[in-house]
Motif scaffolding. Structure first.
Motif, PDB file in Angstrom:
ATOM      1  N   LEU A  36       0.823  -1.211   0.000  1.00  0.00           N
ATOM      2  CA  LEU A  36       0.000   0.000   0.000  1.00  0.00           C
ATOM      3  C   LEU A  36       0.856   1.259   0.000  1.00  0.00           C
ATOM      4  CD1 LEU A  36      -2.976   1.031   0.198  1.00  0.00           C
ATOM      5  CD2 LEU A  36      -2.624   1.165   2.658  1.00  0.00           C
ATOM      6  N   SER A  37       0.505   2.179  -0.894  1.00  0.00           N
ATOM      7  CA  SER A  37       1.117   3.505  -0.930  1.00  0.00           C
ATOM      8  C   SER A  37       0.027   4.510  -1.261  1.00  0.00           C
ATOM      9  CB  SER A  37       2.262   3.551  -1.941  1.00  0.00           C
ATOM     10  OG  SER A  37       1.820   3.148  -3.215  1.00  0.00           O
ATOM     11  N   TYR A  38       0.345   5.802  -1.082  1.00  0.00           N
ATOM     12  CA  TYR A  38      -0.671   6.826  -1.315  1.00  0.00           C
ATOM     13  C   TYR A  38      -0.030   8.132  -1.760  1.00  0.00           C
ATOM     14  CZ  TYR A  38       0.623   9.290   2.957  1.00  0.00           C
ATOM     15  OH  TYR A  38       1.309   9.990   3.907  1.00  0.00           O
ATOM     16  N   LYS A  39      -0.878   8.991  -2.335  1.00  0.00           N
ATOM     17  CA  LYS A  39      -0.483  10.384  -2.583  1.00  0.00           C
ATOM     18  C   LYS A  39      -1.717  11.248  -2.361  1.00  0.00           C
ATOM     19  CE  LYS A  39      -1.166  10.596  -7.589  1.00  0.00           C
ATOM     20  NZ  LYS A  39      -0.562  10.893  -8.877  1.00  0.00           N
ATOM     21  N   LYS A  40      -1.461  12.446  -1.869  1.00  0.00           N
ATOM     22  CA  LYS A  40      -2.552  13.389  -1.628  1.00  0.00           C
ATOM     23  C   LYS A  40      -2.695  14.299  -2.836  1.00  0.00           C
ATOM     24  CE  LYS A  40      -4.402  16.862   1.398  1.00  0.00           C
ATOM     25  NZ  LYS A  40      -4.094  17.989   2.222  1.00  0.00           N
ATOM     26  N   SER A  41      -3.945  14.544  -3.200  1.00  0.00           N
ATOM     27  CA  SER A  41      -4.257  15.445  -4.297  1.00  0.00           C
ATOM     28  C   SER A  41      -5.457  16.281  -3.864  1.00  0.00           C
ATOM     29  CB  SER A  41      -4.585  14.632  -5.560  1.00  0.00           C
ATOM     30  OG  SER A  41      -4.932  15.481  -6.602  1.00  0.00           O
ATOM     31  N   GLN A  42      -5.199  17.516  -3.526  1.00  0.00           N
ATOM     32  CA  GLN A  42      -6.221  18.436  -3.029  1.00  0.00           C
ATOM     33  C   GLN A  42      -6.878  17.846  -1.784  1.00  0.00           C
ATOM     34  OE1 GLN A  42      -8.324  18.778  -6.679  1.00  0.00           O
ATOM     35  NE2 GLN A  42      -6.912  20.266  -7.511  1.00  0.00           N
ATOM     36  N   ASP A  43      -8.183  17.526  -1.838  1.00  0.00           N
ATOM     37  CA  ASP A  43      -8.852  17.019  -0.634  1.00  0.00           C
ATOM     38  C   ASP A  43      -9.060  15.502  -0.678  1.00  0.00           C
ATOM     39  OD1 ASP A  43     -10.811  16.947  -2.584  1.00  0.00           O
ATOM     40  OD2 ASP A  43     -12.369  17.852  -1.340  1.00  0.00           O
ATOM     41  N   GLU A  44      -8.270  14.827  -1.507  1.00  0.00           N
ATOM     42  CA  GLU A  44      -8.395  13.383  -1.632  1.00  0.00           C
ATOM     43  C   GLU A  44      -7.039  12.712  -1.432  1.00  0.00           C
ATOM     44  OE1 GLU A  44     -11.942  13.267  -4.947  1.00  0.00           O
ATOM     45  OE2 GLU A  44      -9.874  13.162  -5.646  1.00  0.00           O
ATOM     46  N   ILE A  45      -7.102  11.494  -0.950  1.00  0.00           N
ATOM     47  CA  ILE A  45      -5.920  10.641  -0.910  1.00  0.00           C
ATOM     48  C   ILE A  45      -6.169   9.526  -1.903  1.00  0.00           C
ATOM     49  CG2 ILE A  45      -4.754   8.869   0.447  1.00  0.00           C
ATOM     50  CD1 ILE A  45      -4.538  10.794   2.699  1.00  0.00           C
ATOM     51  N   ASN A  46      -5.221   9.351  -2.809  1.00  0.00           N
ATOM     52  CA  ASN A  46      -5.279   8.283  -3.798  1.00  0.00           C
ATOM     53  C   ASN A  46      -4.377   7.161  -3.335  1.00  0.00           C
ATOM     54  OD1 ASN A  46      -6.769   9.615  -6.177  1.00  0.00           O
ATOM     55  ND2 ASN A  46      -5.247  11.132  -5.567  1.00  0.00           N
ATOM     56  N   ILE A  47      -4.940   5.958  -3.227  1.00  0.00           N
ATOM     57  CA  ILE A  47      -4.121   4.829  -2.795  1.00  0.00           C
ATOM     58  C   ILE A  47      -3.697   3.995  -4.002  1.00  0.00           C
ATOM     59  CG2 ILE A  47      -5.088   4.706  -0.480  1.00  0.00           C
ATOM     60  CD1 ILE A  47      -6.720   2.253  -1.428  1.00  0.00           C
ATOM     61  N   HIS A  48      -2.573   3.336  -3.830  1.00  0.00           N
ATOM     62  CA  HIS A  48      -2.077   2.404  -4.837  1.00  0.00           C
ATOM     63  C   HIS A  48      -1.839   1.070  -4.151  1.00  0.00           C
ATOM     64  CE1 HIS A  48       0.137   0.614  -8.103  1.00  0.00           C
ATOM     65  NE2 HIS A  48       1.071   0.294  -7.240  1.00  0.00           N
ATOM     66  N   LEU A  49      -2.428   0.015  -4.705  1.00  0.00           N
ATOM     67  CA  LEU A  49      -2.208  -1.329  -4.209  1.00  0.00           C
ATOM     68  C   LEU A  49      -1.224  -2.012  -5.150  1.00  0.00           C
ATOM     69  CD1 LEU A  49      -5.934  -2.301  -3.531  1.00  0.00           C
ATOM     70  CD2 LEU A  49      -4.271  -1.400  -1.912  1.00  0.00           C
ATOM     71  N   ALA A  50      -0.091  -2.395  -4.621  1.00  0.00           N
ATOM     72  CA  ALA A  50       0.937  -3.021  -5.448  1.00  0.00           C
ATOM     73  C   ALA A  50       0.555  -4.463  -5.751  1.00  0.00           C
ATOM     74  CB  ALA A  50       2.279  -2.983  -4.726  1.00  0.00           C
ATOM     75  N   GLU A  51       0.786  -4.863  -6.975  1.00  0.00           N
ATOM     76  CA  GLU A  51       0.613  -6.266  -7.333  1.00  0.00           C
ATOM     77  C   GLU A  51       1.777  -7.036  -6.745  1.00  0.00           C
ATOM     78  OE1 GLU A  51      -0.739  -7.647 -11.246  1.00  0.00           O
ATOM     79  OE2 GLU A  51      -0.670  -5.530 -11.786  1.00  0.00           O
ATOM     80  N   THR A  52       1.487  -8.139  -6.094  1.00  0.00           N
ATOM     81  CA  THR A  52       2.549  -8.965  -5.546  1.00  0.00           C
ATOM     82  C   THR A  52       2.180 -10.426  -5.707  1.00  0.00           C
ATOM     83  OG1 THR A  52       3.875  -9.492  -3.607  1.00  0.00           O
ATOM     84  CG2 THR A  52       1.642  -8.748  -3.182  1.00  0.00           C
ATOM     85  N   ARG A  53       3.123 -11.182  -6.218  1.00  0.00           N
ATOM     86  CA  ARG A  53       2.928 -12.625  -6.336  1.00  0.00           C
ATOM     87  C   ARG A  53       3.883 -13.368  -5.414  1.00  0.00           C
ATOM     88  NH1 ARG A  53       2.529 -11.818 -12.596  1.00  0.00           N
ATOM     89  NH2 ARG A  53       0.347 -11.273 -12.717  1.00  0.00           N
ATOM     90  N   SER A  54       4.732 -12.616  -4.710  1.00  0.00           N
ATOM     91  CA  SER A  54       5.703 -13.260  -3.829  1.00  0.00           C
ATOM     92  C   SER A  54       5.149 -13.472  -2.422  1.00  0.00           C
ATOM     93  CB  SER A  54       6.996 -12.442  -3.772  1.00  0.00           C
ATOM     94  OG  SER A  54       6.753 -11.177  -3.205  1.00  0.00           O
ATOM     95  N   LYS A  55       3.920 -13.040  -2.189  1.00  0.00           N
ATOM     96  CA  LYS A  55       3.287 -13.188  -0.881  1.00  0.00           C
ATOM     97  C   LYS A  55       1.961 -13.925  -1.038  1.00  0.00           C
ATOM     98  CE  LYS A  55       5.515  -9.266   1.116  1.00  0.00           C
ATOM     99  NZ  LYS A  55       6.711 -10.066   1.105  1.00  0.00           N
ATOM    100  N   GLY A  56       1.590 -14.655  -0.012  1.00  0.00           N
ATOM    101  CA  GLY A  56       0.324 -15.375  -0.029  1.00  0.00           C
ATOM    102  C   GLY A  56      -0.839 -14.444   0.279  1.00  0.00           C
ATOM    103  N   PRO A  57      -2.067 -14.889  -0.020  1.00  0.00           N
ATOM    104  CA  PRO A  57      -3.257 -14.051   0.199  1.00  0.00           C
ATOM    105  C   PRO A  57      -3.417 -13.552   1.631  1.00  0.00           C
ATOM    106  CG  PRO A  57      -3.826 -15.989  -1.095  1.00  0.00           C
ATOM    107  CD  PRO A  57      -2.406 -16.164  -0.652  1.00  0.00           C
TER     108      PRO A  57
END
Length: 151
Positions: A36-57
């Motif tokens: 999980l990562s994020y960036k703020k843009s005005q009055d919103e936070i946009n999150i990014h979910l990284a694709e990962t295949r090296s970790k289990g569910p």
């Protein structure tokens, strides 16, 4: 060149690829953890979910929930933030939409052609958005003693 880059990526392990991708994300986003990562843009936070295949569910879900709890501290400390957005191919596909809804998000429409050109030109899959309002996000993810955070 493109061929050299392609050859380099093909020679890397899945973990090396994920690490390289995380480094690129860190140039534009604030990294909370491996998924999980994020960036703020005005009055919103946009999150990014990284694709990962090296970790289990289970590990991915655990990292995601703990990341959301950490993000709740950021949202709580920043009164300007009115909602949290997720813009991804995940929000455009049935199983991803269900996962986002379980996390408390409301799934919105697919992104506009203009947004696709600006931010997702290399993404071949359909891209959608989802959001959760500040109050709902804090109620769900702000850590409280004696509360099970996985629900």
């Amino acid at each position: 060149s493109y061929l050299a880059t392609t050859a380099l990526y093909r020679s890397m392990t899945q973990q090396e690829l994920e690490h390289r991708f995380q480094e690129r994300i860190a140039e534009k986003f604030t990294v909370i953890n491996e998924v999980l990562s994020y960036k703020k843009s005005q009055d919103e936070i946009n999150i990014h979910l990284a694709e990962t295949r090296s970790k289990g569910p289970k590990e991915i879900v655990s990292l995601l929930v703990s990341g959301m709890q950490d993000l709740a501290k950021v949202v709580e400390d920043d009164e300007e933030v009115k909602r949290v957005l997720a813009t991804s191919w995940i929000a455009a596909h049935r199983s991803g939409r269900k996962q986002l809804e379980r996390l408390g998000f409301t799934v919105d429409e697919p992104i506009s052609d203009e947004m696709r050109e600006l931010d997702f030109a290399l993404e071949e899959r359909e891209v959608g958005t989802a959001h959760i309002d500040r109050e709902d996000f804090l109620q769900r993810y702000k850590e409280q003693e004696g509360r099970d955070e996985s629900t």
